[in-house]
Design an enzyme around this catalytic site. Structure first.
Site, PDB file in Angstrom:
ATOM      1  CG  ASP A 134      -1.634   1.405   1.384  1.00 35.98           C
ATOM      2  OD1 ASP A 134      -1.238   2.077   2.197  1.00 35.98           O
ATOM      3  OD2 ASP A 134      -2.638   1.405   0.498  1.00 35.98           O
ATOM      4  CB  ILE A 135       1.428   4.148  -2.190  1.00 39.74           C
ATOM      5  CG1 ILE A 135       1.859   3.246  -3.307  1.00 39.74           C
ATOM      6  CG2 ILE A 135       2.143   5.477  -1.898  1.00 39.74           C
ATOM      7  CD1 ILE A 135       3.346   2.868  -2.830  1.00 39.74           C
TER       8      ILE A 135
ATOM      9  CG  ASP B 255      -5.259   6.041  -0.736  1.00 36.12           C
ATOM     10  OD1 ASP B 255      -5.823   5.604   0.021  1.00 36.12           O
ATOM     11  OD2 ASP B 255      -3.940   5.296  -0.899  1.00 36.12           O
TER      12      ASP B 255
ATOM     13  CG  ASP C 257      -1.408  20.122 -14.977  1.00 37.31           C
ATOM     14  OD1 ASP C 257      -1.315  20.804 -15.638  1.00 37.31           O
ATOM     15  OD2 ASP C 257      -0.417  19.101 -15.165  1.00 37.31           O
TER      16      ASP C 257
ATOM     17  CG  ASP D 215       0.043  15.328 -16.945  1.00 42.35           C
ATOM     18  OD1 ASP D 215       0.378  15.812 -17.980  1.00 42.35           O
ATOM     19  OD2 ASP D 215      -0.296  16.148 -16.025  1.00 42.35           O
TER      20      ASP D 215
ATOM     21  CG  HIS E 171       4.286  17.505 -16.650  1.00 38.73           C
ATOM     22  ND1 HIS E 171       4.184  18.716 -15.611  1.00 38.73           N
ATOM     23  CD2 HIS E 171       2.984  17.234 -16.805  1.00 38.73           C
ATOM     24  CE1 HIS E 171       2.693  19.049 -15.752  1.00 38.73           C
ATOM     25  NE2 HIS E 171       2.148  18.162 -16.302  1.00 38.73           N
TER      26      HIS E 171
ATOM     27  CD  GLU F 204       3.014  18.364 -19.829  1.00 46.75           C
ATOM     28  OE1 GLU F 204       2.652  19.555 -19.266  1.00 46.75           O
ATOM     29  OE2 GLU F 204       2.001  17.937 -20.594  1.00 46.75           O
ATOM     30  CD  GLU F 205       1.772  22.311 -17.806  1.00 50.90           C
ATOM     31  OE1 GLU F 205       1.154  22.545 -18.848  1.00 50.90           O
ATOM     32  OE2 GLU F 205       1.153  22.018 -16.804  1.00 50.90           O
TER      33      GLU F 205
HETATM   34  N1  DTR Z   1      -1.897  17.605 -17.558  1.00 55.39           N
HETATM   35  C1  DTR Z   1      -2.186  18.652 -18.864  1.00 55.39           C
HETATM   36  C2  DTR Z   1      -2.269  17.766 -20.121  1.00 55.39           C
HETATM   37  C3  DTR Z   1      -3.394  17.055 -20.099  1.00 55.39           C
HETATM   38  C4  DTR Z   1      -4.853  17.697 -20.534  1.00 55.39           C
HETATM   39  N2  DTR Z   1      -5.491  16.384 -20.612  1.00 55.39           N
HETATM   40  C5  DTR Z   1      -4.848  15.184 -20.209  1.00 55.39           C
HETATM   41  C6  DTR Z   1      -5.448  14.120 -20.158  1.00 55.39           C
HETATM   42  C7  DTR Z   1      -4.499  13.070 -19.946  1.00 55.39           C
HETATM   43  C8  DTR Z   1      -3.146  13.417 -19.598  1.00 55.39           C
HETATM   44  C9  DTR Z   1      -2.595  14.669 -19.832  1.00 55.39           C
HETATM   45  C10 DTR Z   1      -3.626  15.727 -20.132  1.00 55.39           C
HETATM   46  C11 DTR Z   1      -1.175  19.555 -19.058  1.00 55.39           C
HETATM   47  O1  DTR Z   1      -0.055  19.249 -18.322  1.00 55.39           O
HETATM   48  O2  DTR Z   1      -1.481  20.744 -19.443  1.00 55.39           O
HETATM   49 ZN    ZN Z   2      -0.830  21.601 -17.415  1.00 54.09          ZN
HETATM   50 ZN    ZN Z   3       0.075  18.266 -16.783  1.00 57.56          ZN
HETATM   51 CA    CA Z   4      -2.794   3.792  -0.326  1.00 58.61          CA
END
Ligand code: DTR
Ligand code: ZN
Ligand code: ZN
Ligand code: CA
Length: 319
Positions: A45-46, A304, A139, A202, A127, A173-174
């Site tokens: 379990d984490i 979780d 995010d 992500d 990312h 990544e952005e």
């Molecule tokens: N996480 C967002 C990119 C993103 C938008 N929808 C999804 C679905 C599945 C994976 C990634 C994403 C970003 O980094 O802007």
């Molecule tokens: Zn993003």
């Molecule tokens: Zn993202």
């Molecule tokens: Ca857990």
């Protein structure tokens, strides 16, 4: 890909092994016909409290560095240094790969768990950078923290999988998956073929969460779907992120990819709220790419479940 054993099966197998050992010690001949096939140990379990502690660190870093952890800003490198410190202390072999994008210096962090067959590398990545407008806790602090705690669980367990495990935290990544693309492009054809699968995480803790599974590779998709089915949590296939996160460069290179997603700015439907709870008509994450993507912008249950699913997949796919 071996059949997905139910979580209970490894414990039964262990019990069978102890019974057999006891019988051998006692001089009896253990009955092995029809014995339950021995499978790899189940993932631990984490602890979500540990994952949230990493998120709190990311929040503190953003707060101390202009409110973000964006590419080319101090908050990004401070985030990377935090993650690297934890991994170095846990026995990983880490390397920081530098690149330039938009006139600013970016960094990828790659962490190898010593051992395993380096001709079969299972990767998990996320990312680490945020947008410039906020701390980026969902995010993508959520994915970064979840794979960090999974890596630390590998160390705590002194896990010895058949495959070689590699974890990665991507920069920029952005800006268009710049760090992950830089990494894939740096791989020789031979080294690309050694990667048996890349798992991307992500946004895995969205406050109004959905449970989406990447459908790019059926075998990888099945591992996650079966895991959630075992919890009684319905899933949907993830299509919104096609080409929009760090799995894209790996997929373009012909490497099998999979992953999990809990939702961004799309609105949760009534049907989805019926099966997942939460609020219909509202975004899965109303703070997507906003300054309110802070440490309170997380659903603990989703974080979780995602973290435990990640650990399960790492254990299952590396055996
Ligand atoms: N996480 C967002 C990119 C993103 C938008 N929808 C999804 C679905 C599945 C994976 C990634 C994403 C970003 O980094 O802007
Ligand atoms: Zn993003
Ligand atoms: Zn993202
Ligand atoms: Ca857990």
């Amino acid at each position: 890909m071996p059949l997905h054993p139910s979580p209970i099966r490894p414990r039964l197998a262990t019990a069978a092994l102890f019974t057999a050992a006891a019988l051998i010690t006692a001089g009896a001949t253990p009955v092995t016909a029809g014995a339950t096939p021995v499978t790899a140990a189940a993932a631990p379990d984490i602890p979500v409290t540990s994952v949230k502690a990493h998120l709190n660190q990311f929040q503190s870093i953003a707060t101390a560095n202009g409110g973000n952890r964006a590419h080319g800003r101090p908050g990004y490198k401070a985030s990377l240094d935090y993650v690297k410190g934890k991994l170095d202390a846990a026995g990983f072999t880490t390397s920081v790969k530098q690149f330039t994008s938009g006139g600013r210096t970016g960094y990828n962090l790659v962490a190898d768990w010593p051992g395993g067959d380096t001709d079969q590398v299972l990767m998990a990545g996320a990312h680490l950078d945020s947008v410039t407008t906020g701390p980026g806790i969902n995010d993508n602090g959520s994915g970064s923290a979840a794979i960090l705690e999974t890596a630390l669980a590998v160390s705590r367990a002194q896990f010895k999988p058949t495959k070689h495990l590699r974890f990665a935290w991507w920069g920029a990544e952005e800006l268009g998956m710049v760090g992950s693309r830089n990494y894939v492009n740096s791989l020789s054809v031979a080294n690309r073929s050694r990667i048996s699968g890349y798992l991307n995480f992500d946004m895995v803790g969205s406050p109004n969460p959905g449970y989406f599974v990447y459908d790019d590779d059926p075998a990888l998709e099945k591992v996650f779907k079966d895991y959630y089915a075992g919890l009684g949590v319905p899933t949907e296939i993830e299509t919104e992120g096609d080409g929009r996160s760090d799995h894209a460069p790996f997929k373009s290179a012909g490497i099998p990819v999979g992953g999990l997603f809990s939702g961004a700015d799309y609105r949760k439907t009534a049907a989805q709220a019926q099966k997942w709870g939460g609020t219909a008509g509202k975004p899965f994450d109303a703070c997507y790419h906003s300054s309110c993507d802070t440490a309170t912008n997380i659903d603990t249950t989703a974080l979780d479940r995602s973290s435990d699913a990640i650990a399960h997949a790492v254990w299952e796919l590396s055996e």
